[in-house]
Design a protein around this motif. Structure first.
Motif, PDB file in Angstrom:
ATOM      1  N   ALA A 107       0.973  -1.044  -0.402  1.00  0.00           N
ATOM      2  CA  ALA A 107       0.309  -0.390  -0.130  1.00  0.00           C
ATOM      3  C   ALA A 107       0.867   1.474  -0.123  1.00  0.00           C
ATOM      4  O   ALA A 107       0.875   1.995  -0.709  1.00  0.00           O
ATOM      5  CB  ALA A 107      -1.032   0.178   1.541  1.00  0.00           C
ATOM      6  N   SER A 147       2.568   1.869  -3.762  1.00  0.00           N
ATOM      7  CA  SER A 147       1.269   1.712  -4.361  1.00  0.00           C
ATOM      8  C   SER A 147       0.438   3.175  -4.752  1.00  0.00           C
ATOM      9  O   SER A 147      -0.194   3.811  -3.368  1.00  0.00           O
ATOM     10  CB  SER A 147       0.211   0.758  -4.165  1.00  0.00           C
ATOM     11  OG  SER A 147      -0.672   0.731  -5.931  1.00  0.00           O
ATOM     12  N   TYR A 180      -3.113   3.549  -3.736  1.00  0.00           N
ATOM     13  CA  TYR A 180      -4.283   2.586  -2.176  1.00  0.00           C
ATOM     14  C   TYR A 180      -5.121   4.012  -2.160  1.00  0.00           C
ATOM     15  O   TYR A 180      -4.936   4.966  -1.895  1.00  0.00           O
ATOM     16  CB  TYR A 180      -3.373   2.413  -0.919  1.00  0.00           C
ATOM     17  CG  TYR A 180      -3.773   2.017  -0.344  1.00  0.00           C
ATOM     18  CD1 TYR A 180      -4.324   0.777  -0.371  1.00  0.00           C
ATOM     19  CD2 TYR A 180      -4.061   2.672   0.603  1.00  0.00           C
ATOM     20  CE1 TYR A 180      -4.445  -0.212   0.716  1.00  0.00           C
ATOM     21  CE2 TYR A 180      -5.387   1.841   1.457  1.00  0.00           C
ATOM     22  CZ  TYR A 180      -5.252   0.632   1.671  1.00  0.00           C
ATOM     23  OH  TYR A 180      -5.746  -0.010   2.686  1.00  0.00           O
ATOM     24  N   THR A 192      -9.411   2.986   3.236  1.00  0.00           N
ATOM     25  CA  THR A 192     -10.038   2.112   2.999  1.00  0.00           C
ATOM     26  C   THR A 192     -11.215   2.118   4.602  1.00  0.00           C
ATOM     27  O   THR A 192     -10.262   2.363   5.575  1.00  0.00           O
ATOM     28  CB  THR A 192     -10.082   1.055   2.825  1.00  0.00           C
ATOM     29  OG1 THR A 192      -9.587   0.932   1.403  1.00  0.00           O
ATOM     30  CG2 THR A 192     -11.781  -0.480   2.564  1.00  0.00           C
ATOM     31  N   ASP A 249      -8.302   1.011   7.750  1.00  0.00           N
ATOM     32  CA  ASP A 249      -7.377   1.719   7.382  1.00  0.00           C
ATOM     33  C   ASP A 249      -6.623   2.038   9.232  1.00  0.00           C
ATOM     34  O   ASP A 249      -7.530   2.380   9.917  1.00  0.00           O
ATOM     35  CB  ASP A 249      -7.078   2.609   6.662  1.00  0.00           C
ATOM     36  CG  ASP A 249      -7.117   1.711   5.488  1.00  0.00           C
ATOM     37  OD1 ASP A 249      -6.999   1.175   4.984  1.00  0.00           O
ATOM     38  OD2 ASP A 249      -7.167   2.631   4.769  1.00  0.00           O
ATOM     39  N   SER A 252      -6.959   9.059  -1.861  1.00  0.00           N
ATOM     40  CA  SER A 252      -5.308   8.180  -2.353  1.00  0.00           C
ATOM     41  C   SER A 252      -5.494   8.615  -0.945  1.00  0.00           C
ATOM     42  O   SER A 252      -4.376   9.670  -0.474  1.00  0.00           O
ATOM     43  CB  SER A 252      -4.710   8.302  -3.037  1.00  0.00           C
ATOM     44  OG  SER A 252      -3.748   9.820  -2.974  1.00  0.00           O
ATOM     45  N   TYR A 253      -3.966   7.284  -0.013  1.00  0.00           N
ATOM     46  CA  TYR A 253      -2.941   7.462   0.539  1.00  0.00           C
ATOM     47  C   TYR A 253      -1.941   8.441   0.425  1.00  0.00           C
ATOM     48  O   TYR A 253      -2.072   9.272   1.657  1.00  0.00           O
ATOM     49  CB  TYR A 253      -2.715   5.656   0.529  1.00  0.00           C
ATOM     50  CG  TYR A 253      -0.948   6.365   2.296  1.00  0.00           C
ATOM     51  CD1 TYR A 253      -1.466   6.517   3.242  1.00  0.00           C
ATOM     52  CD2 TYR A 253       0.137   6.089   1.134  1.00  0.00           C
ATOM     53  CE1 TYR A 253      -0.289   6.689   3.963  1.00  0.00           C
ATOM     54  CE2 TYR A 253       1.685   6.295   2.454  1.00  0.00           C
ATOM     55  CZ  TYR A 253       0.818   6.176   3.306  1.00  0.00           C
ATOM     56  OH  TYR A 253       2.275   6.321   3.991  1.00  0.00           O
ATOM     57  N   PRO A 273      -3.593  -1.895   6.527  1.00  0.00           N
ATOM     58  CA  PRO A 273      -4.759  -1.842   5.394  1.00  0.00           C
ATOM     59  C   PRO A 273      -5.411  -2.412   5.996  1.00  0.00           C
ATOM     60  O   PRO A 273      -5.343  -3.786   6.496  1.00  0.00           O
ATOM     61  CB  PRO A 273      -3.986  -2.121   4.452  1.00  0.00           C
ATOM     62  CG  PRO A 273      -2.763  -2.051   5.172  1.00  0.00           C
ATOM     63  CD  PRO A 273      -1.701  -2.548   5.941  1.00  0.00           C
ATOM     64  N   TRP A 312      -8.709  -7.096  -0.143  1.00  0.00           N
ATOM     65  CA  TRP A 312      -8.508  -5.433   0.253  1.00  0.00           C
ATOM     66  C   TRP A 312      -7.902  -4.918  -0.836  1.00  0.00           C
ATOM     67  O   TRP A 312      -8.273  -4.737  -2.097  1.00  0.00           O
ATOM     68  CB  TRP A 312      -7.208  -5.884   1.134  1.00  0.00           C
ATOM     69  CG  TRP A 312      -5.696  -5.789   0.514  1.00  0.00           C
ATOM     70  CD1 TRP A 312      -5.780  -6.915  -0.452  1.00  0.00           C
ATOM     71  CD2 TRP A 312      -4.675  -5.391  -0.124  1.00  0.00           C
ATOM     72  NE1 TRP A 312      -4.324  -7.404  -1.633  1.00  0.00           N
ATOM     73  CE2 TRP A 312      -4.043  -5.764  -0.714  1.00  0.00           C
ATOM     74  CE3 TRP A 312      -4.316  -3.896   0.892  1.00  0.00           C
ATOM     75  CZ2 TRP A 312      -2.787  -5.618  -0.707  1.00  0.00           C
ATOM     76  CZ3 TRP A 312      -3.076  -3.786   0.419  1.00  0.00           C
ATOM     77  CH2 TRP A 312      -2.319  -4.143  -0.296  1.00  0.00           C
ATOM     78  N   LEU A 318      -6.014  -3.518  -2.446  1.00  0.00           N
ATOM     79  CA  LEU A 318      -5.323  -3.642  -3.826  1.00  0.00           C
ATOM     80  C   LEU A 318      -5.411  -4.632  -4.868  1.00  0.00           C
ATOM     81  O   LEU A 318      -5.091  -4.961  -5.496  1.00  0.00           O
ATOM     82  CB  LEU A 318      -3.812  -2.817  -3.437  1.00  0.00           C
ATOM     83  CG  LEU A 318      -3.287  -1.725  -3.270  1.00  0.00           C
ATOM     84  CD1 LEU A 318      -1.585  -2.139  -3.142  1.00  0.00           C
ATOM     85  CD2 LEU A 318      -3.548  -1.739  -3.990  1.00  0.00           C
ATOM     86  N   TYR A 325      -9.933  -1.572  -9.533  1.00  0.00           N
ATOM     87  CA  TYR A 325     -10.396  -2.026  -7.659  1.00  0.00           C
ATOM     88  C   TYR A 325     -10.465  -2.332  -7.036  1.00  0.00           C
ATOM     89  O   TYR A 325     -12.358  -1.467  -7.246  1.00  0.00           O
ATOM     90  CB  TYR A 325      -8.910  -1.240  -6.965  1.00  0.00           C
ATOM     91  CG  TYR A 325      -7.480  -1.476  -7.134  1.00  0.00           C
ATOM     92  CD1 TYR A 325      -6.541  -1.955  -6.916  1.00  0.00           C
ATOM     93  CD2 TYR A 325      -6.623   0.054  -7.732  1.00  0.00           C
ATOM     94  CE1 TYR A 325      -5.487  -1.900  -7.238  1.00  0.00           C
ATOM     95  CE2 TYR A 325      -6.465   0.341  -8.141  1.00  0.00           C
ATOM     96  CZ  TYR A 325      -5.009  -0.510  -8.140  1.00  0.00           C
ATOM     97  OH  TYR A 325      -3.564  -0.870  -8.234  1.00  0.00           O
TER      98      TYR A 325
END
Length: 488
Positions: A42, A45, A48, A51, A54, A93-94, A121, A141, A143, A192
């Motif tokens: 995560a 990427s 990610y 979510t 998290d 996103s993260y 995650p 999950w 991803l 995803y």
């Protein structure tokens, strides 16, 4: 002295408890390793998305006081950043979340060394239904892509990968074409998955197969409106260099008048015009090599290079290129011939004409060229070179028998009916080859060998001459008797 057993037992108990504690910790270590692996994926990427579920760790320094703050994302996606502010993380996103959180902290505490890290995650469940063997919920999950959740073992022969629907928690439904993702790398067609998604695998409407001289033979699910043009050009990636599009064969099973299906012959014009295809149609594109002329070889020839048994029914179909000389054809296929192939007396049948063709110079002289060239539908006849083995003496049916390679002496004795037991009681034979050399029973029998079963039974000769001897003795005895009577 009494304390030692107590201490020893105590040490054993400690070892047992330690081993038990290690066994209990194995699943925890494995689970921790998995979480760490997911967290690393995560973090590395850019795709990610934040979510629900998290767990993030926020670290910074407020003046000189270190602050470590754990953030858990719930389904509202509203994240409280310490006591400094609230962020709506939905759809972010993260990396976007990290930038916003660290900006808020930096604005309040400059040079605070702020850092937001995803430590655990989230995992969640999605439902798979539709044209599958079993509707089920799967833990996954953020991803995980759609294609990775459609297990081949759970799909049926009617599952469509061209028509997969995903319904999100907000009720919005989108349809995806996994063929485009797998074939062309269009990852927009392989999204995803998100918490609460319902994946519906729809049923195929039209499947056709294509084989032969195309670049990508196989079975394809066609979309509405797609025809032979798209099947050949788009799905099969076009014709191969040796394809013969003037003789395309289509077999139609659905609604066919016969059980074997209707065969339809198409040309390149059918491709260009977009010939319509039906469910379960089968298309074959032939090769131009199938039009290469053929000739035939019959008689004493082997079927394959492995050296199959020779039979009089052998018939080989041989493709050749125009201008092929019989010398080169024979030289390239020497494996056809064996010791019983009469290559000297071979002949060629061409229409009503019979042409003698001595193959020996072709086989043994690489520079030799025949005056004859191979023509379409020629038949080359290779006669059998027939040898014999002679069996005589004390057998039931002496005579000459066809020679068969690699057979022993007793095989030919068997062809002659076997030994006459009253004349040959010990299976004694005299074996002499064509050159006059005497052979033993262990030697290989060669063509034109003579095998003589010796009449070696003394009782047989006694039985042959016993009546004569008895008669002579009887006459002598009678003569003596009469003489004695007269003299008296």
């Amino acid at each position: 002295m009494k304390r030692r057993p107590v201490i020893f037992c105590f040490l054993l108990l400690l070892n047992a408890l330690s081993a038990f504690a290690q066994e209990l910790s194995v699943p925890e270590v494995a689970e921790s390793n998995t979480l760490n692996q997911f967290a690393q994926l995560a973090l590395s990427s850019s795709d990610y998305r934040v979510t629900a579920g998290d767990i993030y760790t926020l670290e910074y320094a407020a003046s000189t006081v270190p602050v470590i703050y754990k953030i858990v994302v719930d389904t509202s996606y509203r994240i409280k950043v310490s006591n400094l502010g609230v962020i709506n993380a939905s759809g972010k996103s993260y990396q976007q979340l990290k930038a916003e959180v660290e900006a808020i902290v930096t604005n309040n505490y400059p040079l605070s060394g702020v850092q937001l890290v995803l430590t655990e995650p989230a995992s969640f469940r999605v439902r798979i239904t539709g044209e599958v063997r079993n509707s089920q919920e799967i833990a996954t999950w953020a991803l995980a892509r759609l294609s990775g959740l459609l297990d081949a073992d759970n799909r049926t022969s009617y599952s469509s990968l061209r028509d997969v629907s995903v319904t999100a928690l907000n009720g919005q439904t989108r349809t995806y074409d996994l063929f485009k993702a797998q074939r062309f790398g269009d990852m927009s067609q392989d999204p995803y998955v998100r918490p609460g998604d319902v994946i519906t695998v729809n049923r195929i409407t039209r499947v056709v197969s294509v084989a032969g001289e195309i670049e990508r033979p196989g079975e394809y699910q066609l979309l509405p409106g797609e025809s032979l043009r798209e099947l050949i050009g788009y799905y099969a990636s076009g014709l191969s260099p040796i394809a013969d599009p003037s003789r395309i064969e289509l077999v139609r099973q659905v609604e066919s008048a016969v059980d074997s299906g209707d065969k339809i012959y198409l040309t390149r014009e059918a491709i260009d015009a977009g010939y319509p295809l039906q469910h379960l149609d089968t298309i074959r594109v032939p090769s131009i090599t199938e039009l290469i002329p053929v000739m035939f070889v019959e008689g004493a020839v082997r079927v394959t290079e492995e050296g199959d048994e020779l039979t009089t029914a052998t018939r080989l179909t041989v493709r050749f290129n125009m201008g092929e000389n019989y010398a080169s054809l024979v030289q390239q296929n020497q494996v056809w011939f064996s010791a019983i192939s009469d290559t000297k007396n071979a002949y060629l049948i061409r229409g009503a004409e019979r042409i003698p063709l001595n193959l020996n110079p072709m086989l043994y002289d690489s520079s030799y060229r025949s005056q004859y060239f191979v023509e379409h539908n020629d038949t080359l006849i290779i006669p059998f070179r027939q040898y014999f083995v002679t069996v005589s003496g004390a057998v039931y049916s002496p005579g000459r028998f066809p020679y068969i390679p690699d057979r022993s002496w007793d095989y030919y004795i068997g062809l002659a009916g076997g030994f006459l037991p009253e004349r040959n009681s010990r299976e004694k034979v005299d074996i002499v080859d064509l050159a006059g050399k005497k052979l033993t029973k262990k030697d290989i029998i060669t063509p034109e060998t003579n095998i003589n079963a010796r009449a070696n039974s003394g009782l047989y000769y006694f039985n042959q001459y016993a009546p004569v001897i008895t008669t002579v003795l009887s006459v002598v005895s009678t003569f003596i008797t009469i003489t004695l009577l007269i003299t008296q």
